[in-house]
Design a protein around this motif. Structure first.
Motif, PDB file in Angstrom:
ATOM      1  N   PRO A 236      -7.985 -37.702 -16.510  1.00 36.12           N
ATOM      2  CA  PRO A 236      -6.858 -38.636 -16.530  1.00 36.12           C
ATOM      3  C   PRO A 236      -5.727 -38.286 -15.573  1.00 36.12           C
ATOM      4  O   PRO A 236      -4.954 -39.164 -15.199  1.00 36.12           O
ATOM      5  N   TRP A 237      -5.639 -36.991 -15.156  1.00 33.89           N
ATOM      6  CA  TRP A 237      -4.491 -36.623 -14.315  1.00 33.89           C
ATOM      7  C   TRP A 237      -4.811 -35.395 -13.476  1.00 33.89           C
ATOM      8  O   TRP A 237      -5.630 -34.552 -13.876  1.00 33.89           O
ATOM      9  N   TYR A 238      -4.128 -35.303 -12.307  1.00 30.31           N
ATOM     10  CA  TYR A 238      -4.206 -34.121 -11.437  1.00 30.31           C
ATOM     11  C   TYR A 238      -2.799 -33.818 -10.946  1.00 30.31           C
ATOM     12  O   TYR A 238      -2.141 -34.675 -10.351  1.00 30.31           O
ATOM     13  N   ASN A 239      -2.336 -32.594 -11.215  1.00 27.83           N
ATOM     14  CA  ASN A 239      -0.989 -32.189 -10.806  1.00 27.83           C
ATOM     15  C   ASN A 239      -1.061 -30.859 -10.075  1.00 27.83           C
ATOM     16  O   ASN A 239      -1.298 -29.814 -10.684  1.00 27.83           O
ATOM     17  N   ASN A 240      -0.884 -30.909  -8.775  1.00 23.06           N
ATOM     18  CA  ASN A 240      -0.841 -29.690  -7.971  1.00 23.06           C
ATOM     19  C   ASN A 240       0.542 -29.538  -7.325  1.00 23.06           C
ATOM     20  O   ASN A 240       0.684 -28.953  -6.254  1.00 23.06           O
ATOM     21  N   VAL A 241       1.561 -30.079  -8.017  1.00 26.02           N
ATOM     22  CA  VAL A 241       2.952 -29.942  -7.570  1.00 26.02           C
ATOM     23  C   VAL A 241       3.661 -28.925  -8.468  1.00 26.02           C
ATOM     24  O   VAL A 241       4.085 -27.860  -8.023  1.00 26.02           O
ATOM     25  N   ASP A 242       3.755 -29.261  -9.766  1.00 22.55           N
ATOM     26  CA  ASP A 242       4.375 -28.337 -10.722  1.00 22.55           C
ATOM     27  C   ASP A 242       3.385 -27.269 -11.180  1.00 22.55           C
ATOM     28  O   ASP A 242       3.781 -26.220 -11.689  1.00 22.55           O
ATOM     29  N   LEU A 243       2.105 -27.554 -11.044  1.00 23.50           N
ATOM     30  CA  LEU A 243       1.045 -26.661 -11.505  1.00 23.50           C
ATOM     31  C   LEU A 243       0.169 -26.240 -10.333  1.00 23.50           C
ATOM     32  O   LEU A 243       0.241 -26.829  -9.250  1.00 23.50           O
ATOM     33  N   ASP A 244      -0.649 -25.224 -10.558  1.00 21.34           N
ATOM     34  CA  ASP A 244      -1.665 -24.821  -9.589  1.00 21.34           C
ATOM     35  C   ASP A 244      -2.990 -25.330 -10.136  1.00 21.34           C
ATOM     36  O   ASP A 244      -3.578 -24.734 -11.044  1.00 21.34           O
ATOM     37  N   THR A 245      -3.455 -26.473  -9.594  1.00 22.93           N
ATOM     38  CA  THR A 245      -4.606 -27.171 -10.155  1.00 22.93           C
ATOM     39  C   THR A 245      -5.752 -27.205  -9.158  1.00 22.93           C
ATOM     40  O   THR A 245      -5.566 -27.487  -7.975  1.00 22.93           O
ATOM     41  N   GLN A 246      -6.923 -26.925  -9.681  1.00 18.31           N
ATOM     42  CA  GLN A 246      -8.124 -26.794  -8.854  1.00 18.31           C
ATOM     43  C   GLN A 246      -9.264 -27.566  -9.505  1.00 18.31           C
ATOM     44  O   GLN A 246      -9.455 -27.507 -10.724  1.00 18.31           O
ATOM     45  N   LEU A 247     -10.006 -28.304  -8.688  1.00 18.74           N
ATOM     46  CA  LEU A 247     -11.233 -28.933  -9.170  1.00 18.74           C
ATOM     47  C   LEU A 247     -12.408 -28.013  -8.866  1.00 18.74           C
ATOM     48  O   LEU A 247     -12.488 -27.451  -7.771  1.00 18.74           O
ATOM     49  N   ARG A 248     -13.300 -27.877  -9.828  1.00 17.69           N
ATOM     50  CA  ARG A 248     -14.484 -27.039  -9.667  1.00 17.69           C
ATOM     51  C   ARG A 248     -15.703 -27.935  -9.805  1.00 17.69           C
ATOM     52  O   ARG A 248     -15.886 -28.591 -10.839  1.00 17.69           O
ATOM     53  N   ILE A 249     -16.511 -27.960  -8.772  1.00 14.31           N
ATOM     54  CA  ILE A 249     -17.622 -28.909  -8.696  1.00 14.31           C
ATOM     55  C   ILE A 249     -18.886 -28.154  -8.312  1.00 14.31           C
ATOM     56  O   ILE A 249     -18.881 -27.364  -7.358  1.00 14.31           O
ATOM     57  N   ALA A 250     -19.961 -28.399  -9.035  1.00 12.46           N
ATOM     58  CA  ALA A 250     -21.234 -27.723  -8.772  1.00 12.46           C
ATOM     59  C   ALA A 250     -22.354 -28.732  -8.651  1.00 12.46           C
ATOM     60  O   ALA A 250     -22.481 -29.639  -9.485  1.00 12.46           O
ATOM     61  N   ASN A 251     -23.167 -28.554  -7.628  1.00  9.62           N
ATOM     62  CA  ASN A 251     -24.364 -29.364  -7.443  1.00  9.62           C
ATOM     63  C   ASN A 251     -25.482 -28.738  -8.263  1.00  9.62           C
ATOM     64  O   ASN A 251     -25.936 -27.626  -7.973  1.00  9.62           O
ATOM     65  N   VAL A 252     -25.937 -29.425  -9.304  1.00 13.79           N
ATOM     66  CA  VAL A 252     -26.975 -28.878 -10.176  1.00 13.79           C
ATOM     67  C   VAL A 252     -28.334 -29.518  -9.901  1.00 13.79           C
ATOM     68  O   VAL A 252     -29.261 -29.392 -10.707  1.00 13.79           O
ATOM     69  N   SER A 253     -28.447 -30.173  -8.763  1.00 13.46           N
ATOM     70  CA  SER A 253     -29.697 -30.832  -8.391  1.00 13.46           C
ATOM     71  C   SER A 253     -30.441 -29.994  -7.340  1.00 13.46           C
ATOM     72  O   SER A 253     -29.881 -29.051  -6.778  1.00 13.46           O
ATOM     73  N   PRO A 254     -31.686 -30.343  -7.033  1.00 15.74           N
ATOM     74  CA  PRO A 254     -32.435 -29.632  -5.985  1.00 15.74           C
ATOM     75  C   PRO A 254     -32.197 -30.193  -4.584  1.00 15.74           C
ATOM     76  O   PRO A 254     -32.847 -29.751  -3.633  1.00 15.74           O
ATOM     77  N   SER A 255     -31.287 -31.158  -4.450  1.00 13.62           N
ATOM     78  CA  SER A 255     -31.030 -31.805  -3.158  1.00 13.62           C
ATOM     79  C   SER A 255     -29.568 -31.647  -2.761  1.00 13.62           C
ATOM     80  O   SER A 255     -28.690 -31.437  -3.605  1.00 13.62           O
ATOM     81  N   THR A 256     -29.293 -31.756  -1.486  1.00  8.53           N
ATOM     82  CA  THR A 256     -27.916 -31.701  -0.990  1.00  8.53           C
ATOM     83  C   THR A 256     -27.129 -32.902  -1.514  1.00  8.53           C
ATOM     84  O   THR A 256     -27.633 -34.034  -1.524  1.00  8.53           O
TER      85      THR A 256
END
Length: 553
Positions: A236-256
């Motif tokens: 619902p929200w992303y705040n990288n101004v007042d907070l230190d916010t990071q998205l973590r994304i992983a490819n769990v498939s066998p393809s690019t």
């Protein structure tokens, strides 16, 4: 020598009495290397305890390390070496007469060693057993390594832990049991936790955050069942101004995979992102304070949002929340409790459609002031309700939305920690919920929060480690919420069973030297989502104290 081919935290200032942090709850405690010597022969072998790794060394290079263990019943057994430096070990297992049973040299992708005696395949009968660990060819020292031993009476199921596609550890689990495992020296992803048996499991990731080496906050996030993996996720929200916010994304498939990230409807700088098969990435986007977040991939992925909270520019807490798979999106969401009296609590709601949405918020059956709230297509909002300390929370929209609850915790009026928990979509409400562990002793104050979201009175039972708790069963009227704690319990898994639909979460207050420093909350896993494999986008046990918690129902 390897020769084979390579197959001031603000609260600490205010509470200066914190002088000796108690540290994290650990899966086990490793004793010092020197306490096991001499152990160069089978006659000098000392007992090793299941679930308690020993930290040892091969010094000089011709050194041998012997241990022994005893089984009182037919059991599955795991023996494994690991360590902070890549070294080359080999393990030999012997019976009580020193007849060889099994030998192992290298695990795939490493020179460490692993012996697995699985129930149903080759378990060990009752008796005394000896284990010898040595350096391959006895021509190089190993300054430090860990020897792990795990034994469980049959039937027991083998759970493997992988990070970055490489197996980093294994555990044996019996029914109604849980384990807590830390993987030393790992800072990578993705994480895959897989039961090689037939039973479903549950899994979570616990992180203790440190500032200048001092423990300051505790957070736990449920891993995503493999049966819920998707190509699109929402926050619902992303705040990288007042907070230190990071998205973590992983490819769990066998393809690019090609991954695109949108915040507030706008594609962020650096998007699209290319992720090779089995790769993970951590990305931050400077200056953005908006929502919703949409993470869209061409291949199945898993995604989470990590937030480091700062007080007057000083980092104080860490929290992580799994993004919601698109297939779980709904028009109604539930939370077991809302407290904006002792806490600073905010609901975060995002319209994930292109059509305007009308949203109503009910707490304990009472519609909140200001409702209904109008959200334009693709719009997010953050709202608080003064003086409310009750539950359950029901968020109802005429269009699909995503919703979460953000809590800022205060100690003596000073803000110390930030946490966020995804609300439960109505389409996944259940009568039974699971958590892998419950600890209401030592440095944790743990509470279960349970709400009856049905139209009938509910009878609820709580089991921890297969044992029904004092005060269970108990009744919940229609639309009633409760908060319950069980003194002195440090065990798992947790099973919450009702005869009507409920929603359930686990709340933690973490204490350092008995002083509360952080608040976090984790939604229980609905029974119908249990599976044999779970995913997480990242595991960091170098800069953080990170533990995996795994339970077998």
């Amino acid at each position: 020598m390897l020769r084979k081919p390579f197959v001031l935290f603000t609260v600490l200032i205010l509470f200066s009495l914190i002088t000796a942090p108690t540290g994290a709850v650990q899966a086990s405690t490793a004793a010092s290397t020197t306490s096991y010597e001499p152990d160069n022969t089978s006659g000098q072998a000392k007992l090793i305890t299941s679930g308690t790794p020993q930290t040892k060394s091969i010094v000089p290079k011709t050194d041998l390390d012997w241990v022994k263990f005893q089984l009182t019943t037919t059991s599955g057994v795991l023996l494994e070496t690991s360590g902070p430096f890549e070294s080359d070990t080999r393990i030999s297992l012997y019976d009580s007469t020193l007849m060889p049973i099994e030998y192992h040299d290298d695990v795939p992708g490493s020179f460490w060693s692993f012996i697995d005696r699985a129930c149903g395949i080759d378990p060990l009968p009752p008796g005394t057993y000896y284990v010898k660990v040595e350096e391959y060819k006895n021509d190089a020292q190993i300054p430090s390594y860990h020897l792990a031993f795990d034994a469980s009476p049959c039937p027991a199921e083998l759970v493997n832990i992988y990070t970055g596609g490489v197996r980093k550890g294994s555990s044996l689990l019996t029914p109604h049991a849980s384990v807590r495992r830390s993987v030393p020296g790992v800072n990578s992803g993705p994480v895959r936790i897989t039961n090689t048996g037939v039973s479903p499991i549950m899994a979570s990731e616990r992180v203790i955050y440190k500032v200048n080496g001092v423990n300051t906050s505790f957070a736990e996030m449920m891993a995503l069942p493999n049966n819920q993996v998707d190509i699109t996720y929402w926050l619902p929200w992303y705040n990288n101004v007042d907070l230190d916010t990071q998205l973590r994304i992983a490819n769990v498939s066998p393809s690019t995979a090609t991954v695109r990230v949108y915040v507030g409807g706008n594609e962020v700088q650096g998007s699209p992102i290319t992720l090779t098969a089995g790769a993970s990435v951590r990305r931050s986007f400077a200056g953005i304070n908006n929502g919703p977040v949409r993470i869209a991939s061409s291949q199945p992925i898993v995604a989470a949002e990590r937030v480091i909270y700062k007080v007057k520019g000083v980092q104080t807490s860490f929290t992580e929340m799994m993004a919601l798979p698109a297939a779980q999106l709904d028009t109604t969401y539930w939370l077991p409790w809302y407290n904006n009296v002792d806490l600073d609590t905010q609901l975060r709601i995002a319209n994930v459609t292109s059509t305007p949405a009308s949203v109503r918020v009910y707490i304990s059956g009472v519609e909140m002031q200001g409702g209904p709230f109008l959200l334009a297509g693709g719009q997010s909002t953050r709202m608080s309700f003064i003086g409310i300390n009750n539950g359950p929370v029901q968020i109802v929209s005429d269009q699909p939305i995503v919703a979460a609850e953000r809590v800022i915790y205060k100690v003596n009026g000073v803000q110390t920690s930030f946490t966020e928990m995804m609300a439960q979509p109505n389409n996944h409400v259940n009568t039974t919920y699971w958590m892998p562990w419950y600890n209401n002793s030592g440095d944790l104050d743990t509470q279960l929060r349970i709400a009856n979201v049905s139209a009938l009175p509910a009878t609820v039972r709580i089991y921890i480690g297969g044992v029904e708790m004092t005060g269970s069963p108990f009744s919940l009227a229609v639309g009633e919420s409760t908060r319950m704690s069980f003194a002195g319990i440090n065990n798992g898994p947790v099973q919450i069973v009702s005869d009507q639909n409920i929603v359930a979460a686990e709340r933690f207050i973490y204490k350092v030297s008995n002083i509360p420093t952080s608040f976090s909350e984790m939604m229980g896993l609905p029974n119908h989502l249990l599976g044999t494999t779970y995913r997480l986008p990242w595991y960091n046990n170098i800069e953080l104290d990170t533990q995996l918690r795994i339970g077998l129902p």
